[in-house]
Scaffold this motif. Structure first.
Motif, PDB file in Angstrom:
ATOM      1  N   VAL A 347      92.011  75.417 152.305  1.00  0.00           N
ATOM      2  CA  VAL A 347      91.285  76.579 152.831  1.00  0.00           C
ATOM      3  C   VAL A 347      91.762  76.900 154.242  1.00  0.00           C
ATOM      4  O   VAL A 347      92.004  78.061 154.586  1.00  0.00           O
ATOM      5  CB  VAL A 347      89.759  76.320 152.808  1.00  0.00           C
ATOM      6  CG1 VAL A 347      89.021  77.373 153.639  1.00  0.00           C
ATOM      7  CG2 VAL A 347      89.238  76.322 151.377  1.00  0.00           C
ATOM      8  N   GLU A 348      91.897  75.866 155.068  1.00  0.00           N
ATOM      9  CA  GLU A 348      92.344  76.081 156.441  1.00  0.00           C
ATOM     10  C   GLU A 348      93.738  76.709 156.473  1.00  0.00           C
ATOM     11  O   GLU A 348      93.993  77.649 157.244  1.00  0.00           O
ATOM     12  CB  GLU A 348      92.358  74.761 157.216  1.00  0.00           C
ATOM     13  CG  GLU A 348      92.892  74.921 158.633  1.00  0.00           C
ATOM     14  CD  GLU A 348      92.848  73.648 159.461  1.00  0.00           C
ATOM     15  OE1 GLU A 348      93.187  73.716 160.659  1.00  0.00           O
ATOM     16  OE2 GLU A 348      92.468  72.594 158.918  1.00  0.00           O
ATOM     17  N   PHE A 349      94.645  76.204 155.637  1.00  0.00           N
ATOM     18  CA  PHE A 349      96.004  76.741 155.660  1.00  0.00           C
ATOM     19  C   PHE A 349      96.039  78.195 155.199  1.00  0.00           C
ATOM     20  O   PHE A 349      96.755  79.020 155.770  1.00  0.00           O
ATOM     21  CB  PHE A 349      96.941  75.888 154.801  1.00  0.00           C
ATOM     22  CG  PHE A 349      98.357  76.379 154.862  1.00  0.00           C
ATOM     23  CD1 PHE A 349      99.158  76.093 155.956  1.00  0.00           C
ATOM     24  CD2 PHE A 349      98.883  77.173 153.847  1.00  0.00           C
ATOM     25  CE1 PHE A 349     100.459  76.563 156.039  1.00  0.00           C
ATOM     26  CE2 PHE A 349     100.179  77.645 153.920  1.00  0.00           C
ATOM     27  CZ  PHE A 349     100.976  77.333 155.025  1.00  0.00           C
ATOM     28  N   ARG A 350      95.273  78.513 154.171  1.00  0.00           N
ATOM     29  CA  ARG A 350      95.244  79.895 153.692  1.00  0.00           C
ATOM     30  C   ARG A 350      94.760  80.849 154.784  1.00  0.00           C
ATOM     31  O   ARG A 350      95.297  81.950 154.947  1.00  0.00           O
ATOM     32  CB  ARG A 350      94.350  80.005 152.461  1.00  0.00           C
ATOM     33  CG  ARG A 350      94.993  79.492 151.170  1.00  0.00           C
ATOM     34  CD  ARG A 350      94.053  79.649 149.997  1.00  0.00           C
ATOM     35  NE  ARG A 350      93.633  81.037 149.798  1.00  0.00           N
ATOM     36  CZ  ARG A 350      92.618  81.414 149.031  1.00  0.00           C
ATOM     37  NH1 ARG A 350      91.891  80.487 148.390  1.00  0.00           N
ATOM     38  NH2 ARG A 350      92.309  82.687 148.893  1.00  0.00           N
ATOM     39  N   ASP A 353      97.574  81.202 157.412  1.00  0.00           N
ATOM     40  CA  ASP A 353      98.676  81.996 156.872  1.00  0.00           C
ATOM     41  C   ASP A 353      98.297  83.473 156.788  1.00  0.00           C
ATOM     42  O   ASP A 353      99.130  84.349 157.037  1.00  0.00           O
ATOM     43  CB  ASP A 353      99.061  81.455 155.493  1.00  0.00           C
ATOM     44  CG  ASP A 353     100.416  81.983 155.033  1.00  0.00           C
ATOM     45  OD1 ASP A 353     101.355  82.007 155.871  1.00  0.00           O
ATOM     46  OD2 ASP A 353     100.529  82.387 153.863  1.00  0.00           O
ATOM     47  N   GLU A 354      97.036  83.736 156.467  1.00  0.00           N
ATOM     48  CA  GLU A 354      96.574  85.122 156.369  1.00  0.00           C
ATOM     49  C   GLU A 354      96.682  85.849 157.703  1.00  0.00           C
ATOM     50  O   GLU A 354      97.055  87.016 157.762  1.00  0.00           O
ATOM     51  CB  GLU A 354      95.123  85.131 155.883  1.00  0.00           C
ATOM     52  CG  GLU A 354      94.531  86.527 155.713  1.00  0.00           C
ATOM     53  CD  GLU A 354      93.099  86.481 155.213  1.00  0.00           C
ATOM     54  OE1 GLU A 354      92.249  87.197 155.774  1.00  0.00           O
ATOM     55  OE2 GLU A 354      92.817  85.726 154.259  1.00  0.00           O
ATOM     56  N   VAL A 355      96.363  85.144 158.797  1.00  0.00           N
ATOM     57  CA  VAL A 355      96.386  85.771 160.115  1.00  0.00           C
ATOM     58  C   VAL A 355      97.770  85.734 160.746  1.00  0.00           C
ATOM     59  O   VAL A 355      98.214  86.713 161.365  1.00  0.00           O
ATOM     60  CB  VAL A 355      95.364  85.075 161.050  1.00  0.00           C
ATOM     61  CG1 VAL A 355      95.424  85.682 162.457  1.00  0.00           C
ATOM     62  CG2 VAL A 355      93.963  85.177 160.492  1.00  0.00           C
ATOM     63  N   MET A 356      98.496  84.622 160.581  1.00  0.00           N
ATOM     64  CA  MET A 356      99.729  84.410 161.327  1.00  0.00           C
ATOM     65  C   MET A 356     101.004  84.552 160.505  1.00  0.00           C
ATOM     66  O   MET A 356     102.061  84.875 161.060  1.00  0.00           O
ATOM     67  CB  MET A 356      99.714  83.008 161.957  1.00  0.00           C
ATOM     68  CG  MET A 356      98.547  82.733 162.883  1.00  0.00           C
ATOM     69  SD  MET A 356      98.558  81.029 163.513  1.00  0.00           S
ATOM     70  CE  MET A 356     100.073  81.031 164.480  1.00  0.00           C
ATOM     71  N   CYS A 367     106.157  77.862 163.102  1.00  0.00           N
ATOM     72  CA  CYS A 367     105.030  77.278 163.831  1.00  0.00           C
ATOM     73  C   CYS A 367     104.746  75.893 163.272  1.00  0.00           C
ATOM     74  O   CYS A 367     104.608  75.712 162.055  1.00  0.00           O
ATOM     75  CB  CYS A 367     103.794  78.174 163.676  1.00  0.00           C
ATOM     76  SG  CYS A 367     102.344  77.561 164.544  1.00  0.00           S
ATOM     77  N   THR A 368     104.676  74.905 164.176  1.00  0.00           N
ATOM     78  CA  THR A 368     104.352  73.539 163.773  1.00  0.00           C
ATOM     79  C   THR A 368     102.840  73.401 163.606  1.00  0.00           C
ATOM     80  O   THR A 368     102.061  73.933 164.396  1.00  0.00           O
ATOM     81  CB  THR A 368     104.844  72.540 164.829  1.00  0.00           C
ATOM     82  OG1 THR A 368     106.247  72.734 165.030  1.00  0.00           O
ATOM     83  CG2 THR A 368     104.609  71.107 164.386  1.00  0.00           C
ATOM     84  N   LEU A 369     102.461  72.659 162.579  1.00  0.00           N
ATOM     85  CA  LEU A 369     101.046  72.422 162.296  1.00  0.00           C
ATOM     86  C   LEU A 369     100.785  70.919 162.413  1.00  0.00           C
ATOM     87  O   LEU A 369     101.555  70.108 161.899  1.00  0.00           O
ATOM     88  CB  LEU A 369     100.722  72.913 160.885  1.00  0.00           C
ATOM     89  CG  LEU A 369      99.293  72.761 160.368  1.00  0.00           C
ATOM     90  CD1 LEU A 369      98.310  73.531 161.234  1.00  0.00           C
ATOM     91  CD2 LEU A 369      99.215  73.249 158.917  1.00  0.00           C
ATOM     92  N   GLU A 416     105.580  75.296 151.429  1.00  0.00           N
ATOM     93  CA  GLU A 416     106.987  75.662 151.210  1.00  0.00           C
ATOM     94  C   GLU A 416     107.117  77.181 151.142  1.00  0.00           C
ATOM     95  O   GLU A 416     106.341  77.864 150.487  1.00  0.00           O
ATOM     96  CB  GLU A 416     107.488  75.037 149.912  1.00  0.00           C
ATOM     97  CG  GLU A 416     107.615  73.515 149.975  1.00  0.00           C
ATOM     98  CD  GLU A 416     108.221  72.948 148.703  1.00  0.00           C
ATOM     99  OE1 GLU A 416     108.724  73.738 147.895  1.00  0.00           O
ATOM    100  OE2 GLU A 416     108.180  71.711 148.543  1.00  0.00           O
ATOM    101  N   GLY A 417     108.117  77.682 151.849  1.00  0.00           N
ATOM    102  CA  GLY A 417     108.329  79.123 151.883  1.00  0.00           C
ATOM    103  C   GLY A 417     107.524  79.823 152.958  1.00  0.00           C
ATOM    104  O   GLY A 417     107.687  81.025 153.178  1.00  0.00           O
ATOM    105  N   SER A 418     106.653  79.085 153.620  1.00  0.00           N
ATOM    106  CA  SER A 418     105.859  79.683 154.707  1.00  0.00           C
ATOM    107  C   SER A 418     106.545  79.404 156.034  1.00  0.00           C
ATOM    108  O   SER A 418     107.433  78.548 156.113  1.00  0.00           O
ATOM    109  CB  SER A 418     104.454  79.079 154.712  1.00  0.00           C
ATOM    110  OG  SER A 418     104.466  77.790 155.328  1.00  0.00           O
ATOM    111  N   PRO A 419     106.143  80.073 157.110  1.00  0.00           N
ATOM    112  CA  PRO A 419     106.742  79.809 158.429  1.00  0.00           C
ATOM    113  C   PRO A 419     106.120  78.598 159.130  1.00  0.00           C
ATOM    114  O   PRO A 419     106.402  78.359 160.295  1.00  0.00           O
ATOM    115  CB  PRO A 419     106.443  81.093 159.206  1.00  0.00           C
ATOM    116  CG  PRO A 419     105.194  81.622 158.593  1.00  0.00           C
ATOM    117  CD  PRO A 419     105.224  81.237 157.135  1.00  0.00           C
TER     118      PRO A 419
END
Length: 821
Positions: A347-350, A353-356, A367-369, A416-419
């Motif tokens: 949920v947190e990652f979604r 990703d939605e905002v950034m 961006c490092t998480l 995967e495939g995300s920034p």
């Protein structure tokens, strides 16, 4: 009112006007500076240890021993359960407290919630890190903080000794969550708002948000924010329940495919905050900048009360960026909530990703998480502040710590495939070309979400530091604590390049004065370290009274105020004030700073000396040093009388200038200092020789015509009595000064002499100056003509104030030598 389009246009115009008014009300610069930090976390008792733990990729979670489980009373059947996890996350001695430091008896401390104890100590350390002592600043300082659920009160009730019952009111006051910030305000003497906050896991980041808003709304000038959790006071494990949020193996594997839950632990963290523009103005040590914060709640858009919400989390992150006025693509690190729960991480990652996500992709950035919970577990009410402190330390060290246990991403994240990516190794944190920026998330169980956008502190322009001596005061409640403080300062000096001037300034005004003290004077790092390692401490029962000493003519030298004119703005301004009042009579600034000029003319020396000593006294008084009494030597009594209110500064300067001119016009003469008592000296005098001053029990000064002084000197040599002819142009305080009296009397009668408001000693009598004397023209004429009874004055002071500290304010230190003798 008309209906239809016209009504709507009016409403729209009113709405726009309201928005514009609200924008105008907002401060132009909404940045907040973090100027101080302190914390204790699992595996780290201070922030240096915390950074080392993070940088080295270590865990602060440890395994509990059999002895500890037995001491905690964990039953054998539970210990033998295969689902019992023997992992414990806490800083050392979670219930320990320096009770006497804060004035608590052992019994009072026992009733106090350990969370209150730990947070109070941490707040003290945070204020010291910021370099502020609340008793030496007029700033209002607020406190915004919260604790985790408190079970300590229940334990107290269950284990109460019937023969020694607990005071119910005291127990409630010592355990109510909302009273923890007020306890800090009371003990640290903080006058700003003091607010308890509890939003579950997001408590400390919500506290940060509220503290930032309070600063921007001018509710206070400095704010403390943070949180504390002491949920398991003694080392013990926990029973893992399948399907629960607790980790099955004691590891918090944030964002990893093996992540099955979190581990709860003890921790505390406090931040000291200030408006960025104010922090820059005050030259505070800015550790990082908060660009914007936001808080919201999920509402009902989720499957249950304690479930997370994508839309709620996305909205709070979006709001934080709007408030920060920066693009999400400019952020290169996010300190996530990262609980490693099966629902929480996806949920947190979604939401992130939605905002950034799109903006990062559009700008070709990554961006490092990360999550500090992989190192120290979930610290509940202290979780958010732990993430902020980790992020600030990473910015300061320009490195991103690894996220522990990360091997492969949880497939439900879609990493995967995300920034975004999660690093399992320490990596350099670059700033090309944007400054280092980060987001920090904290999401409360119950749906209260918080997000903050941070930016690295601006680089400070290094200044070439002079090697002038500075005072470095240290103090503590006990001698052992003082010696430990000295050791800590040595360690700091050996590992830091901080300017000595900044260190001295912080120790002087940013530390509370405690009973056990040492004060060192050093001009270099090496010299200060050497002195600290050969330290001498003394206990001060109370601040000793301070006696101001003001020297007279003969102590002056060329360029005597040059250094202070450069270093102190207040001193410089006071000299300028005096120079303006003497304009056309004396070139004060030139005479005080030019090392090529000889100061011999009495008409110039006296106003110059007066101005120097007056400015020095006012400067010292501005530092909080107030005289219990004052004693001047000849001209020096005019400085004391001016400070006491007998005459105003303009009146004093007119008098001193007139006195100097009148005395300069007298016939030349000479003075000699003799190593003898006044009675012994009196027997040696012949002709027109007179005693001019009794400086100490065994030093007397004689005035008279040059020929008679030289004859006396020859006799003294024959008798092998030590003596020295003084470098003076006149026979001051003798009959040769009588021609000056008439002219000086005219100047005195133009002044409105007033009753002294501070205690000072009379040179004429060697006792306290009375109001009648101070307001008498005849007194000041006799003061010019007759002997200076300095020794008698010192005796009067010693009898009245035997433990006093004497402070000489003038070009030299001759008066202090007289006092010592």
């Amino acid at each position: 009112m008309t209906d239809g389009p016209d009504q709507q246009r009016i409403l729209d115009a009113l709405s726009r006007a309201r928005t514009q008014i609200e924008e105008l009300k907002k401060p132009k610069d909404q940045r907040i500076a973090i100027i101080g930090m302190a914390g204790r976390f699992p595996g780290a008792e201070n922030l240096d240890e915390f950074w080392n733990l993070l940088r080295e990729g270590r865990s602060g979670v440890r395994e509990v021993t059999e002895e500890e489980l037995e001491a905690a009373g964990v039953p054998d059947r539970l210990r033998e359960d295969p689902d019992y996890v023997r992992s414990y996350a806490s800083f050392e001695e979670a219930t320990a407290f320096d009770a006497s430091f804060f004035g608590y008896s052992p019994r009072e401390a026992e009733v106090l919630d350990p969370q209150h104890r730990v947070f109070l100590e941490c707040a003290w350390h945070a204020m010291e890190d910021a370099g502020y002592d609340s008793q030496q600043t007029s700033d209002r300082i607020g406190v915004y903080a919260g604790t985790a659920l408190n079970s300590y009160l229940v334990n107290l009730a269950q284990n109460e000794n019937p023969s020694d019952p607990i005071n119910r009111v005291q127990a409630v006051v010592g355990n109510v969550m909302g009273l923890m910030p007020t306890r800090v305000s009371y003990h640290l003497d903080l006058k700003g708002p003091s607010c308890g906050i509890q939003t579950g896991c997001s408590t400390s980041l919500v506290s940060l948000h509220e503290a930032c808003r309070a600063l921007l709304d001018d509710d206070c000038e400095i704010a403390l924010s943070g949180g504390v959790t002491v949920s398991r006071a003694v080392p013990e494990g926990y029973l893992h329940e399948p399907g629960g949020i607790a980790s099955p193996d004691g590891c918090c594997r944030a964002f990893d495919t093996k992540g099955k839950g979190t581990l709860f632990g003890n921790g505390v963290g406090v931040l000291v905050l200030k408006k960025f523009e104010d922090a820059v103005r005050d030259r505070d040590n800015i550790r990082a900048i908060i660009l914007g914060t936001a808080v919201n709640n999920d509402g009902s858009d989720k499957v249950g009360l304690i479930a997370p919400s994508v839309s709620g989390q996305a909205e709070v992150i979006r709001s934080a960026y709007e408030r920060a006025s920066v693009s999400p693509s400019s952020v290169s690190y996010v300190e996530g909530h990262g609980t490693a729960t099966e629902m929480g991480d996806p949920v947190e990652f979604r939401a992130l990703d939605e905002v950034m996500g799109d903006e990062l992709k559009r700008d070709g950035r990554v961006c490092t998480l990360g999550s500090v919970k992989s190192n120290v577990g979930h610290l509940d009410a202290a979780a958010g502040v732990a993430g902020v402190i980790k992020t600030v330390l990473a910015m300061e060290n320009r490195a991103l710590p690894p996220t522990l246990y990360f091997e492969s991403a949880n497939p439900q994240l879609g990493l995967e495939g995300s920034p975004f990516f999660v690093s399992s190794e320490l990596q350099k944190w670059t700033s090309d070309p944007l400054p280092r920026r980060a987001g920090v998330s904290s999401f409360g169980m119950g749906g209260t979400n918080a997000h903050a956008i941070l930016e690295e502190a601006p680089g400070r322009v290094s200044e070439d530091e002079d090697k002038k001596p500075r005072v470095f005061p240290l103090s503590a409640k006990t001698n052992a604590a003082l010696l430990k403080g000295a050791e800590n300062l040595v360690s700091h000096l050996e590992s830091s390049s901080q300017a000595l001037g900044d260190i001295a300034h912080t120790l002087q005004i940013g530390r509370r004065a405690l009973p056990h003290r040492m004060a060192l004077v050093a001009g270099s790092n090496k010299e200060l370290v050497q002195q600290l390692q050969s330290h001498r401490a003394s206990e001060v029962k109370g601040a000793p009274p301070v006696i101001f000493l003001f020297s007279g003519q003969g102590s002056q030298y060329s360029g005597m105020a040059a250094a202070m004119m450069q270093e102190s703005e207040l001193f410089r301004n006071l000299i300028h004030d005096c120079a303006d009042l003497l304009e056309g009579q004396v070139n004060l600034k030139e005479l005080l700073t030019n090392s090529e000029l000889l100061l011999e003319d009495t008409s110039l020396v006296q106003p110059v000396l007066f101005a120097l000593e007056y400015a020095m006294a006012r400067m010292v008084m501005s530092w909080g040093v107030q005289p219990a009494a004052m004693l001047g030597h000849s001209l020096g009594e005019y400085v004391a009388a001016c400070l006491s209110g007998v005459f105003t500064l303009p009146e004093a300067l007119r008098l001193v200038a007139a006195r100097g001119r009148a005395m300069q016009a007298c016939e030349p003469g000479q003075m000699i200092a003799i190593r003898a008592t006044s009675l012994e000296t009196q027997k040696m005098l012949t002709g027109s020789l007179e005693i001019a001053a009794t400086n100490s029990p065994d030093q007397t000064v004689v005035s008279g015509p040059q020929r008679e002084i030289e004859s006396l000197n020859e006799c003294l040599k024959k008798e092998e009595i030590a003596s020295q002819i003084l470098a003076t142009s006149h026979a001051f305080h003798s009959a040769s000064m009588e021609p000056a009296l008439r002219e000086f009397e005219r100047a005195l009668r133009e002044v409105d002499l007033k009753e002294p408001q501070l205690d000072l000693i009379s040179n004429r009598t060697g006792t306290w100056l009375s109001a009648e004397q101070a307001m008498s023209v005849d007194y000041w004429l006799e003061h010019l003509r007759h002997a200076v009874r300095f020794t008698e004055g010192v005796s009067t002071l010693h009898e009245a104030l035997p433990d006093a500290c004497y402070l000489e304010l003038g070009p030299g230190k001759i008066l202090c030598r007289f006092v010592q003798s």
